[in-house]
Structure formats: structure tokens, C-alpha cells
Design a protein around this motif. Structure first.
Motif, short mmCIF file in Angstrom:
data_model
loop_
_atom_site.label_atom_id
_atom_site.label_comp_id
_atom_site.label_asym_id
_atom_site.label_seq_id
_atom_site.Cartn_x
_atom_site.Cartn_y
_atom_site.Cartn_z
N GLY A 79 -5.86 -28.91 -2.06
CA GLY A 79 -5.25 -30.15 -2.48
C GLY A 79 -5.39 -30.36 -3.97
N ARG A 80 -4.51 -31.19 -4.51
CA ARG A 80 -4.55 -31.48 -5.94
C ARG A 80 -5.52 -32.63 -6.20
NH1 ARG A 80 -1.24 -29.56 -9.66
NH2 ARG A 80 0.31 -28.93 -8.08
N MET A 81 -6.41 -32.45 -7.18
CA MET A 81 -7.40 -33.49 -7.46
C MET A 81 -6.72 -34.69 -8.13
SD MET A 81 -10.50 -33.91 -10.12
CE MET A 81 -11.13 -32.26 -10.17
N LEU A 82 -6.52 -35.74 -7.33
CA LEU A 82 -5.91 -36.96 -7.84
C LEU A 82 -6.92 -37.81 -8.58
CD1 LEU A 82 -3.42 -38.81 -7.96
CD2 LEU A 82 -4.08 -39.71 -5.72
N ALA A 83 -8.16 -37.80 -8.12
CA ALA A 83 -9.19 -38.59 -8.78
C ALA A 83 -10.53 -37.88 -8.65
CB ALA A 83 -9.28 -39.99 -8.16
N ARG A 84 -11.34 -38.00 -9.68
CA ARG A 84 -12.71 -37.49 -9.66
C ARG A 84 -13.66 -38.67 -9.50
NH1 ARG A 84 -14.33 -34.05 -12.86
NH2 ARG A 84 -12.43 -33.16 -13.74
N PRO A 85 -14.97 -38.44 -9.29
CA PRO A 85 -15.90 -39.55 -9.09
C PRO A 85 -15.81 -40.60 -10.19
CG PRO A 85 -16.96 -37.49 -8.52
CD PRO A 85 -15.62 -37.13 -9.10
N GLY A 86 -15.77 -41.86 -9.73
CA GLY A 86 -15.72 -43.00 -10.64
C GLY A 86 -14.33 -43.51 -10.94
N ASN A 88 -10.36 -44.87 -10.23
CA ASN A 88 -9.66 -45.79 -9.33
C ASN A 88 -8.25 -45.26 -9.09
OD1 ASN A 88 -11.92 -47.56 -9.59
ND2 ASN A 88 -10.99 -48.45 -11.42
N LEU A 89 -7.74 -45.52 -7.90
CA LEU A 89 -6.35 -45.14 -7.63
C LEU A 89 -5.77 -46.03 -6.55
CD1 LEU A 89 -6.02 -43.23 -4.76
CD2 LEU A 89 -7.52 -41.80 -6.14
N GLU A 90 -4.42 -46.12 -6.58
CA GLU A 90 -3.67 -46.90 -5.60
C GLU A 90 -2.20 -46.50 -5.72
OE1 GLU A 90 -3.79 -51.07 -6.63
OE2 GLU A 90 -3.76 -50.60 -8.77
N ILE A 148 -1.26 -45.05 -0.27
CA ILE A 148 -2.67 -44.69 -0.30
C ILE A 148 -3.50 -45.97 -0.29
CG2 ILE A 148 -4.53 -43.66 -1.69
CD1 ILE A 148 -2.54 -41.68 -2.77
N ARG A 149 -4.49 -46.01 0.57
CA ARG A 149 -5.40 -47.14 0.57
C ARG A 149 -6.12 -47.18 -0.79
NH1 ARG A 149 -8.98 -46.40 5.51
NH2 ARG A 149 -6.91 -45.98 6.38
N PRO A 150 -6.16 -48.34 -1.47
CA PRO A 150 -6.78 -48.39 -2.80
C PRO A 150 -8.21 -47.87 -2.80
CG PRO A 150 -5.58 -50.41 -2.34
CD PRO A 150 -5.60 -49.64 -1.05
N VAL A 151 -8.54 -47.13 -3.86
CA VAL A 151 -9.88 -46.58 -4.05
C VAL A 151 -10.44 -47.15 -5.34
CG1 VAL A 151 -11.22 -44.49 -4.45
CG2 VAL A 151 -9.32 -44.45 -2.82
N ARG A 152 -11.61 -47.71 -5.26
CA ARG A 152 -12.29 -48.26 -6.43
C ARG A 152 -13.58 -47.50 -6.66
NH1 ARG A 152 -8.00 -49.80 -6.95
NH2 ARG A 152 -7.14 -51.91 -6.81
N GLY A 153 -13.61 -46.72 -7.70
CA GLY A 153 -14.80 -45.93 -7.99
C GLY A 153 -15.00 -44.83 -6.97
#
Length: 209
Positions: A79-86, A88-90, A148-153
């Protein structure tokens, strides 16, 4: 065979031997050869393609990672890394937003494609998306916006399939993956498996974005 032909033949044999030795060292030390099992990463690569994965523990944002499945030990996901630790994405009306920045994209066209699971011909739009410094292909079914369910941190790497209609093979289904579980970065298509639409022009030894 004249002397020139003999010398050329010996040179070609020598070059071939060097290529085999270097290839063997790379294969043993640094590179994994992976046969892709499904179409989750289309249009970048499809089920049946053989790709090369560079073994590393340094992972850049937006690259394609090979990681252990967080819920199924002994299996792997791409998979493509959309976010790394810390980070946020939505999604906003089907468009990605990462760390508050909208992810730009351009649609390039459409194709009919045999869905690997239903075996039905399905229409897809495809185009290019700019994620960080990486400009890569993606595909989506019309009237099925990405959600995508929002991700915070984020607490790990959030992996996303380039085939946005393929559910179950990325972090939308199984959550983030631990960076320690990732083995390498996909960098080349060694050989196509024959499932890619002709419009994409997939071939041998294509570098992967």
C-alpha cells in the motif's frame, strides 16, 4: 568464427556473467521479488505482475510499502503510505486532505476493466495524484467517492490502495501498520501479468512512482 567475432562473443559472455552475478547479489542482499496477488494497487500494478521491493527500514512519505498484515500474521500487504505517525488525514467530498492540505489530482481518462472479484466489466476513471513529492497513478469508480474515517495523529503508517474502489486491502479495513513490520519499498515492475488495460502502457522494467 573470425577473431573479431570470437572476441565479441567472449565479451558478451563476460558481460552476461557479470549481470548474473550482480543480479544474484542484489537478489540475495537487497531485493525481494514479489508476485502481486490482487488489483488493489491498480493502476500502478495489478494482480499477476511481478515487482521488485528494495529492502530498507527507511520509508519516505507516499511510497509503496511492503508490510506484514497487522491482523493476519505471515501475510503481507502492499500500500501507499498516506500518513506516517503523527499526521492527520481525512476526506472532503471524496478528496484527500493530509495534514490540512488538499491532495491535488487530475483525471486522465477512463477504461473498462474486468473486476478481479466479480469478473464483471466495470468502468473506472484514472489519473494522477500529487501526494507530497510523489506524482502517482490512481483509479476510482465514478459515483463511488473515496471515504476515510478521520485520523488525528496517526499511530503508525496509514496505507492506502491506488485502486480506491478496492476495499479490504489497506488501512481503511485493518488500521495503521507498525513501521517495524514494513520490509521494503516497491520500486520496479519486473514483468506485467497481463491484466492492465492497454491504455496504461504497462511493460517490463517500469519504475514505480
Amino acid at each position: 568464427m573470425d577473431s573479431f567475432g570470437a572476441q565479441l562473443f567472449k565479451l558478451l559472455l563476460f558481460v552476461g556473467a557479470v549481470v548474473l552475478v550482480v543480479g544474484g547479489i542484489l537478489r540475495w542482499q537487497f531485493v525481494d521479488v514479489v508476485t502481486v496477488g490482487n488489483d488493489a494497487m491498480g493502476p500502478t500494478f495489478f494482480g499477476g505482475d511481478t515487482i521488485l521491493v528494495w529492502r530498507t527500514n527507511e520509508f519516505d512519505h507516499a511510497r509503496i510499502l511492503l508490510c506484514e498484515h497487522p491482523q493476519t500474521p505471515g501475510t503481507f500487504v502492499l500500500g501507499r503510505m498516506l500518513a506516517r505517525p503523527g499526521m492527520n488525514l481525512e476526506t472532503v467530498r471524496g478528496q484527500l486532505r493530509v495534514n490540512g492540505q488538499m491532495v491535488g489530482y487530475d483525471l486522465a481518462g477512463e477504461f473498462q476493466f474486468e473486476d478481479q472479484r466479480s469478473h464483471a466489466q466495470t468502468g473506472f476513471s484514472y489519473g494522477r495524484e500529487v501526494l507530497g513529492e510523489v506524482d502517482h497513478l490512481f483509479m476510482v469508480q465514478p459515483n463511488r467517492p473515496l471515504t476515510i474515517r478521520p485520523v488525528r495523529g496517526a499511530t503508525g503508517f496509514f496505507l492506502l490502495s491506488d485502486n480506491r474502489a478496492w476495499n479490504g486491502a489497506d488501512s481503511r479495513a485493518f488500521g495503521v501498520v507498525s513501521p517495524a513490520s514494513c520490509h521494503g519499498v516497491a520500486f520496479m515492475r519486473w514483468s506485467p501479468g497481463g491484466r492492465a488495460p492497454a491504455a496504461l502502457g504497462h511493460g517490463y522494467l517500469d519504475l514505480l512512482d
